[in-house]
Design a protein around this motif. Sequence first.
Motif, mmCIF file in Angstrom:
data_model
loop_
_atom_site.group_PDB
_atom_site.id
_atom_site.type_symbol
_atom_site.label_atom_id
_atom_site.label_comp_id
_atom_site.label_asym_id
_atom_site.label_seq_id
_atom_site.Cartn_x
_atom_site.Cartn_y
_atom_site.Cartn_z
ATOM 1 N N VAL A 218 -1.757 -6.611 -3.249
ATOM 2 C CA VAL A 218 -0.496 -6.006 -3.660
ATOM 3 C C VAL A 218 0.573 -6.517 -2.701
ATOM 4 O O VAL A 218 0.575 -6.176 -1.517
ATOM 5 C CB VAL A 218 -0.559 -4.466 -3.615
ATOM 6 C CG1 VAL A 218 0.796 -3.864 -4.033
ATOM 7 C CG2 VAL A 218 -1.670 -3.948 -4.530
ATOM 8 N N SER A 226 4.439 1.621 -2.500
ATOM 9 C CA SER A 226 3.129 0.983 -2.617
ATOM 10 C C SER A 226 1.979 1.904 -2.226
ATOM 11 O O SER A 226 0.857 1.730 -2.723
ATOM 12 C CB SER A 226 3.084 -0.294 -1.770
ATOM 13 O OG SER A 226 3.261 -0.007 -0.397
ATOM 14 N N TRP A 230 -1.055 2.555 -4.585
ATOM 15 C CA TRP A 230 -2.401 2.193 -4.138
ATOM 16 C C TRP A 230 -3.387 3.343 -4.347
ATOM 17 O O TRP A 230 -4.476 3.136 -4.901
ATOM 18 C CB TRP A 230 -2.355 1.807 -2.666
ATOM 19 C CG TRP A 230 -3.692 1.479 -2.068
ATOM 20 C CD1 TRP A 230 -4.556 2.362 -1.462
ATOM 21 C CD2 TRP A 230 -4.330 0.207 -2.021
ATOM 22 N NE1 TRP A 230 -5.686 1.708 -1.031
ATOM 23 C CE2 TRP A 230 -5.568 0.371 -1.365
ATOM 24 C CE3 TRP A 230 -3.959 -1.065 -2.463
ATOM 25 C CZ2 TRP A 230 -6.444 -0.688 -1.151
ATOM 26 C CZ3 TRP A 230 -4.837 -2.122 -2.245
ATOM 27 C CH2 TRP A 230 -6.056 -1.924 -1.600
ATOM 28 N N GLY A 287 -3.590 -4.006 0.410
ATOM 29 C CA GLY A 287 -2.239 -3.543 0.097
ATOM 30 C C GLY A 287 -1.285 -3.639 1.268
ATOM 31 O O GLY A 287 -0.287 -2.908 1.314
ATOM 32 N N ILE A 329 -0.447 -9.064 -7.283
ATOM 33 C CA ILE A 329 0.425 -8.052 -7.881
ATOM 34 C C ILE A 329 1.693 -7.937 -7.038
ATOM 35 O O ILE A 329 1.644 -7.519 -5.878
ATOM 36 C CB ILE A 329 -0.279 -6.680 -7.936
ATOM 37 C CG1 ILE A 329 -1.576 -6.774 -8.752
ATOM 38 C CG2 ILE A 329 0.655 -5.624 -8.527
ATOM 39 C CD1 ILE A 329 -2.458 -5.537 -8.643
ATOM 40 N N THR A 432 -1.828 -2.431 -14.971
ATOM 41 C CA THR A 432 -2.467 -3.018 -13.795
ATOM 42 C C THR A 432 -3.982 -3.078 -13.959
ATOM 43 O O THR A 432 -4.614 -4.083 -13.610
ATOM 44 C CB THR A 432 -2.108 -2.230 -12.529
ATOM 45 O OG1 THR A 432 -0.682 -2.099 -12.431
ATOM 46 C CG2 THR A 432 -2.624 -2.929 -11.281
#
Length: 507
Positions: A218, A226, A230, A287, A329, A432
């Motif tokens: 990510v 985020s 996540w 992430g 992403i 996603t």
Amino acid sequence: MDRLVKKYILLVCLFIFGLVAFSQYPNSSVKSSAPSISTPWLSKPNRKSLQLDRTAPDIKCTQKTCTADSQNKESLPTESTPDHLAFVKTIPDIIGVDQQEAIQNASYPNKHSMFVESNTLCAQTIQGTIPTSALRKGYVVKNYPAAQINSVTGLYERSPPQRLNSTITRENISSSLMAQLKKYIPHIWRTYTPFTDTYRNPCRVSPTSVYCLPYFYVLTGAKSGSTDFWYSLELHPMIYSTPKEPHWWTRKTKHEIARYDRFYKKFEQCVRTDTDPNIHNYITGDGSTSTLWDNHLTIQWSKMNQMKQYIPFTLSDVIGALTPNARIIFLLRNPINRLYSDYWYIYGGKSPQDFDLKIRAHLKIFRECLNTADDRTCAYRLNNGGAGHSALVGLYIIYVRDWLRRFPTDQVLFLRSDDWFEGQKPDILLKTYHFLDIDVTKEQMKDILTVDTGKIKIGGETVLRSSGKKKRHPMMASTKKLLQELYAPYNKELVELTGHDGFLWED
């Protein structure tokens, strides 16, 4: 002579008897027990039971829930904290027997993308704790994804993949560049490659060790939502729960394997035990909010090695060469709003006036740099920490270009954090999951949306952490105008690439 005839007749009879007996077992040839898979990492399904030297961990599972072993005690509930429970992934009845038969009859092509229930599931404990109120027992989900549900399989229908109008050519990594990459962090190649092709997640599995890298990244900036994204995303049991932000690629100077490996230890233990029927199809992610833009370690290395080119390669080159099939992403927020939130929360903001001074001072340095170098060089060179420096994180397209040079567009997904904030969470999650080749039922989406992930506690703060100062001290109009002029041409390029005018952030 009679003896020879009798022996011959006996041998013929035994041969015929053997053929008849063998015919009773048409499937007697040895077959792989690995699931059917259609990804590049898994071109040769061949699940093997490994005899490993290291002792397997103490993993305790029931049919529907799993608990962590003693290494994760800090996240388990205790008598001293009765108001908080460690959040342990619950495994819903995603695929029942009738549904499995229906899917089998329909010859559904992506069986590897569906979770399989078992009483030998590996423990998956999400990092942090969650208040009991956030579990929202009895909560009625009203906002589901807009996608249709297949009446045969019970799975959400997949929409056409995102199409990008990319003029950026994906480049092959030359032999000279590969040689540089292997000199940069030589031990990662020795440790992680070659990958074992029976696992969807990139892992190197041997009789004595298991080492895994993320399947997806990510790419984002701090204060872009985020963390909530996540923790919501990994509620799906096919995404194996791991801590969100290792920052290994950007903050660990020596890139010690042990420092990265500890984030994926639980998953690697699951691979070693080899009892979970989903183990060949689980995926993991990274992430870290610095992976998108922070290349100060690659620049530092190139200086130490007296490279002629100022930026001979970036993390996109390293990760692209190591895991070329990874999924990328991009989770991008309005760069002005992100920057102001970053100033108040990360850098302990003082006032709108102080913010204005810091931004103007750094943009002056940036413009001076542009007199002798291009914007890419200046962005990487000057983006090395500090409230003013953070303004350069919002020049998203500069970093995006480098990632698209290494990853094809069908392995890239663009999302707007602003859409997440505005209530499009169900549709963004489904998009996603499908991008990651994971299927979802309505029952599972209900379980995911029931949890209020914003209340999950990491340390002493909740996922939706905010200083609250930004609302009390709005940005000065003159500062906002300055930033709009800075970001406008870069945002326009994002719109041209994605075909989504929301990336203009003019609202």
